[in-house]
Design an enzyme around this catalytic site. Structure first.
Site, mmCIF file in Angstrom:
data_model
loop_
_atom_site.group_PDB
_atom_site.id
_atom_site.type_symbol
_atom_site.label_atom_id
_atom_site.label_comp_id
_atom_site.label_asym_id
_atom_site.label_seq_id
_atom_site.Cartn_x
_atom_site.Cartn_y
_atom_site.Cartn_z
ATOM 1 N N GLU A 137 2.285 6.924 2.012
ATOM 2 C CA GLU A 137 1.364 7.008 3.140
ATOM 3 C C GLU A 137 2.015 7.528 4.418
ATOM 4 O O GLU A 137 1.430 8.364 5.112
ATOM 5 C CB GLU A 137 0.736 5.642 3.411
ATOM 6 C CG GLU A 137 -0.233 5.178 2.348
ATOM 7 C CD GLU A 137 -1.498 6.021 2.294
ATOM 8 O OE1 GLU A 137 -1.763 6.783 3.248
ATOM 9 O OE2 GLU A 137 -2.216 5.925 1.287
ATOM 10 N N SER A 138 3.193 7.026 4.759
ATOM 11 C CA SER A 138 3.744 7.366 6.080
ATOM 12 C C SER A 138 5.256 7.537 6.121
ATOM 13 O O SER A 138 5.831 7.640 7.210
ATOM 14 C CB SER A 138 3.343 6.286 7.092
ATOM 15 O OG SER A 138 3.988 5.050 6.800
#
Length: 353
Positions: A137-138
């Site tokens: 995700e990040s």
């Protein structure tokens, strides 16, 4: 819920009603002054309506949406992929199972061993899956998005591209997320004009959409507030809580190896339910799929998961209910496999040290 593919999280809840759009004078991309939604009657009417339904100050809601900017680049990003665009699991995997994420994941795991162990004990979700999600995700907080969330959600709520085959449903989804976002920020004391996220409005290390933040984010470190931007403990606990809410079953594998070559395989029948686990082991093998070892002892249902590899032969796995649970974070089998394999790769390297 960046969603690494297209959304960070989640099943849409269509609470917001769809209204007919009025023709408006629009700023062009070359204009120096951006179009603010204060000039769009539909947006202001929506702000008034949501404030009354949510018991928010009407002036405050109109001011927040009124200061949101229409972002043409987000509209472009939401355009559907050209027809005939081929998927490629090998290429997709290489984007996420790579040295930068692995190194960052090792550091994240080592720095958060206690929180990961506690989350695994309380929610039954493996540390490797939690670590895999946050990495995809990040990259462990390195890339949480540079768009103002109010701009992203307003643009998609009022100017979602009409060329998209699901434009009406997506518009309703993002209007609901905008409503949830304003309710969340008002009640938590966050400034809606300052928070930044993905082009779809996903926020924080786990890229939660506002509705997912409200439903599943938790104060795991016990400091009295939920912080998915700065508290790694809250991030870990919230991801684990999300999977538990979507039916994660402790101890169950996410998938098994499967072979589907040979003339006796009913490939169409096996793929008909898509990734929803539908077949018992017996019905699965009766359609020609070949399983071995632990897979033959599996007591739950299975789905045949197909992964395209461009012009190369396709890959297949037998997905369990837990594989399906992973896809509830992002509705893509490619995403689910990337999350699973990134977490497992990091765990293996950590164990080898």
């Amino acid at each position: 819920m960046v969603a690494a593919a297209w959304l960070a999280c989640v099943a849409p809840s269509h609470a917001a009603s769809e209204a007919k759009k009025r023709p408006l004078a629009r700023a062009t991309e070359s204009d120096e002054q951006p179009l603010l939604y204060a000039s769009q009657r539909e947006a202001m009417a929506f702000a008034t309506d949501l404030a009354m339904r949510r018991d928010l100050d009407v002036g405050w809601a109109r001011e927040q949406i009124g200061q949101a900017q229409r972002l043409p680049q987000i509209i472009k990003l939401m355009q559907p992929a050209p027809r005939g665009t081929s998927k490629n699991w090998i290429a997709y995997r290489a984007r996420f199972i790579e040295p930068v994420r692995i190194r960052a994941g090792l550091a994240f795991w080592e720095n958060n061993r206690d929180w990961l162990s506690r989350a695994e004990a309380e929610f039954g979700v493996p540390a490797s899956l939690i670590v895999g999600v946050i990495g995809v995700e990040s990259i462990y907080g390195q890339h949480t998005g540079n768009f103002r969330v109010i701009d992203a959600l307003s643009t998609l709520a009022f100017d979602f591209p009409s060329s998209h085959p699901r434009a009406e449903a997506r518009t309703a989804f993002f209007r609901d997320e905008l409503e949830q976002f304003l309710s969340l920020t008002r009640r938590s004391g966050l400034n809606p004009l300052e928070l930044r996220g993905s082009y779809a409005g996903a926020m924080g290390w786990p890229q939660f959409m506002p509705s997912s933040w409200i439903k599943y984010a938790i104060d795991f470190d016990g400091d009295g507030r939920v912080d998915l931007f700065n508290s790694q403990a809250d991030v870990i606990g919230s991801v684990a809580n999300y999977f538990k809410a979507f039916g994660w079953q402790p101890g169950m594998p996410t998938h098994f190896p499967v072979s589907v070559d040979g003339p006796q395989v009913d490939l169409d029948g096996l793929l008909a339910p898509d990734i929803l686990p539908t077949f018992s082991v017996n019905s699965f093998t009766n359609k020609g799929a070949r399983l071995e070892g632990a897979a033959l002892q599996h007591t739950g249902n299975l789905a045949l998961v197909e992964l395209e590899n461009g012009d190369a032969p396709r890959s297949y796995v037998a997905g369990t209910d837990n594989f399906y649970a992973v896809t509830r974070y992002n509705w893509s089998s490619y995403y689910a496999m990337a999350v699973i394999e990134l977490g497992q790769t990091i765990q293996a390297q950590l164990s080898a040290r």
